[in-house]
Structures are given as C-alpha cells and as structure tokens.
Design a protein around this motif. Structure first.
Motif, PDB file in Angstrom:
ATOM      1  N   LYS A  50      -5.476  15.627  -1.144  1.00 38.39           N
ATOM      2  CA  LYS A  50      -6.163  14.463  -0.590  1.00 38.39           C
ATOM      3  C   LYS A  50      -5.218  13.274  -0.601  1.00 38.39           C
ATOM      4  O   LYS A  50      -4.443  13.096  -1.532  1.00 38.39           O
ATOM      5  CB  LYS A  50      -7.409  14.117  -1.410  1.00 38.39           C
ATOM      6  CG  LYS A  50      -8.496  15.142  -1.308  1.00 38.39           C
ATOM      7  CD  LYS A  50      -9.716  14.688  -2.069  1.00 38.39           C
ATOM      8  CE  LYS A  50     -10.807  15.746  -1.973  1.00 38.39           C
ATOM      9  NZ  LYS A  50     -12.010  15.338  -2.705  1.00 38.39           N
ATOM     10  N   LYS A  51      -5.317  12.469   0.446  1.00 44.65           N
ATOM     11  CA  LYS A  51      -4.500  11.261   0.506  1.00 44.65           C
ATOM     12  C   LYS A  51      -5.196  10.151  -0.288  1.00 44.65           C
ATOM     13  O   LYS A  51      -6.373   9.898  -0.108  1.00 44.65           O
ATOM     14  CB  LYS A  51      -4.318  10.815   1.948  1.00 44.65           C
ATOM     15  CG  LYS A  51      -3.410  11.731   2.732  1.00 44.65           C
ATOM     16  CD  LYS A  51      -3.184  11.200   4.115  1.00 44.65           C
ATOM     17  CE  LYS A  51      -2.268  12.136   4.882  1.00 44.65           C
ATOM     18  NZ  LYS A  51      -2.030  11.655   6.245  1.00 44.65           N
ATOM     19  N   VAL A  52      -4.435   9.541  -1.149  1.00 44.08           N
ATOM     20  CA  VAL A  52      -4.945   8.456  -1.980  1.00 44.08           C
ATOM     21  C   VAL A  52      -4.114   7.210  -1.690  1.00 44.08           C
ATOM     22  O   VAL A  52      -2.892   7.243  -1.768  1.00 44.08           O
ATOM     23  CB  VAL A  52      -4.857   8.807  -3.488  1.00 44.08           C
ATOM     24  CG1 VAL A  52      -5.324   7.650  -4.342  1.00 44.08           C
ATOM     25  CG2 VAL A  52      -5.638  10.074  -3.785  1.00 44.08           C
ATOM     26  N   ILE A  53      -4.799   6.115  -1.333  1.00 44.75           N
ATOM     27  CA  ILE A  53      -4.112   4.853  -1.057  1.00 44.75           C
ATOM     28  C   ILE A  53      -4.243   3.962  -2.288  1.00 44.75           C
ATOM     29  O   ILE A  53      -5.336   3.759  -2.804  1.00 44.75           O
ATOM     30  CB  ILE A  53      -4.732   4.147   0.166  1.00 44.75           C
ATOM     31  CG1 ILE A  53      -4.594   5.036   1.403  1.00 44.75           C
ATOM     32  CG2 ILE A  53      -4.054   2.802   0.395  1.00 44.75           C
ATOM     33  CD1 ILE A  53      -5.322   4.499   2.615  1.00 44.75           C
ATOM     34  N   SER A  54      -3.110   3.446  -2.739  1.00 50.38           N
ATOM     35  CA  SER A  54      -3.129   2.548  -3.895  1.00 50.38           C
ATOM     36  C   SER A  54      -2.175   1.382  -3.650  1.00 50.38           C
ATOM     37  O   SER A  54      -1.283   1.460  -2.812  1.00 50.38           O
ATOM     38  CB  SER A  54      -2.735   3.300  -5.166  1.00 50.38           C
ATOM     39  OG  SER A  54      -1.424   3.786  -5.053  1.00 50.38           O
ATOM     40  N   ILE A  66       0.680   5.513   0.061  1.00 52.02           N
ATOM     41  CA  ILE A  66      -0.164   6.686   0.286  1.00 52.02           C
ATOM     42  C   ILE A  66       0.462   7.858  -0.450  1.00 52.02           C
ATOM     43  O   ILE A  66       1.621   8.201  -0.218  1.00 52.02           O
ATOM     44  CB  ILE A  66      -0.289   7.006   1.785  1.00 52.02           C
ATOM     45  CG1 ILE A  66      -0.896   5.816   2.518  1.00 52.02           C
ATOM     46  CG2 ILE A  66      -1.128   8.261   1.990  1.00 52.02           C
ATOM     47  CD1 ILE A  66      -0.900   5.953   4.028  1.00 52.02           C
ATOM     48  N   ARG A  67      -0.299   8.450  -1.337  1.00 47.71           N
ATOM     49  CA  ARG A  67       0.167   9.606  -2.105  1.00 47.71           C
ATOM     50  C   ARG A  67      -0.805  10.756  -1.880  1.00 47.71           C
ATOM     51  O   ARG A  67      -1.978  10.539  -1.601  1.00 47.71           O
ATOM     52  CB  ARG A  67       0.232   9.285  -3.587  1.00 47.71           C
ATOM     53  CG  ARG A  67       1.190   8.160  -3.902  1.00 47.71           C
ATOM     54  CD  ARG A  67       1.478   8.131  -5.382  1.00 47.71           C
ATOM     55  NE  ARG A  67       2.238   6.962  -5.741  1.00 47.71           N
ATOM     56  CZ  ARG A  67       3.558   6.921  -5.779  1.00 47.71           C
ATOM     57  NH1 ARG A  67       4.263   7.977  -5.487  1.00 47.71           N
ATOM     58  NH2 ARG A  67       4.175   5.805  -6.123  1.00 47.71           N
ATOM     59  N   THR A  68      -0.318  11.953  -2.066  1.00 48.80           N
ATOM     60  CA  THR A  68      -1.161  13.133  -1.933  1.00 48.80           C
ATOM     61  C   THR A  68      -1.441  13.687  -3.321  1.00 48.80           C
ATOM     62  O   THR A  68      -0.523  14.016  -4.066  1.00 48.80           O
ATOM     63  CB  THR A  68      -0.471  14.215  -1.073  1.00 48.80           C
ATOM     64  OG1 THR A  68      -0.120  13.626   0.191  1.00 48.80           O
ATOM     65  CG2 THR A  68      -1.392  15.379  -0.836  1.00 48.80           C
ATOM     66  N   LYS A 119       0.856  -1.189   0.000  1.00 54.54           N
ATOM     67  CA  LYS A 119       0.000   0.000   0.000  1.00 54.54           C
ATOM     68  C   LYS A 119       0.889   1.235   0.000  1.00 54.54           C
ATOM     69  O   LYS A 119       1.840   1.333   0.766  1.00 54.54           O
ATOM     70  CB  LYS A 119      -0.881   0.032   1.234  1.00 54.54           C
ATOM     71  CG  LYS A 119      -1.994  -0.957   1.201  1.00 54.54           C
ATOM     72  CD  LYS A 119      -2.901  -0.796   2.403  1.00 54.54           C
ATOM     73  CE  LYS A 119      -4.002  -1.822   2.368  1.00 54.54           C
ATOM     74  NZ  LYS A 119      -4.891  -1.693   3.542  1.00 54.54           N
TER      75      LYS A 119
END
Length: 83
Positions: free
Chosen positions: A50-54, A44-46, A42
């Motif tokens: 907004k934080k986006v989990i991919s 976490i990028r911004t 996983k």
C-alpha cells in the motif's frame, strides 16, 4: 544601548534539533508564542503493498525559529535543541 537593541530584535535563527524534530516541534509549540518553521515534503512509501503518504523534514535536524537573541539563549530553547 545598541547591543541591547540588537539582542531584543526579532530575527530568524536556524537551530539544530538533535535526532528528533518532532519532539523539538512539540516543545516549541508550547513556548510563549514563538514562531517556528520546519520545511517538510510529502514522501510516498510502499508498506505492505500500500502507498503511504507522509510528511518528512526536507533538512533533517534543522528548525527555523523567529525569536530574539535572548529567547534563543533561554533554558527552554536549550531543551528544544537537545531533543
């Protein structure tokens, strides 16, 4: 005899998916009951505050496939490696 038995033995193989693990994953999921594994983590990028989990591959371009040596050398698997 031993050579033929070795070729029909199921083992884990490491294959390279050139540039695109997702396409290789799609091809392998449609393959005749082959088991494959792509280790992912996983991330976490911004984006736009907004934080986006991919999920992203831990090791880029590598796919682990549980198959026989004959299956690995088949035309279908060659297409998956080139994706």
């Amino acid at each position: 005899m031993a050579e033929e038995q070795r070729k029909s033995e199921m083992k884990w193989y490491v294959m390279r998916a050139y540039k695109n693990e997702k396409k290789a994953e799609e091809l392998l999921s449609g393959s005749r009951g082959l088991t494959y594994f792509i280790p992912k983590k996983k991330v976490i990028r911004t984006r736009e505050r907004k934080k986006v989990i991919s999920l992203e591959p831990v090791i880029r371009s590598l796919v682990f496939v549980y198959a026989t040596q004959q299956q690995v050398h088949s035309e279908e698997m060659k297409r998956a490696r080139k994706s």
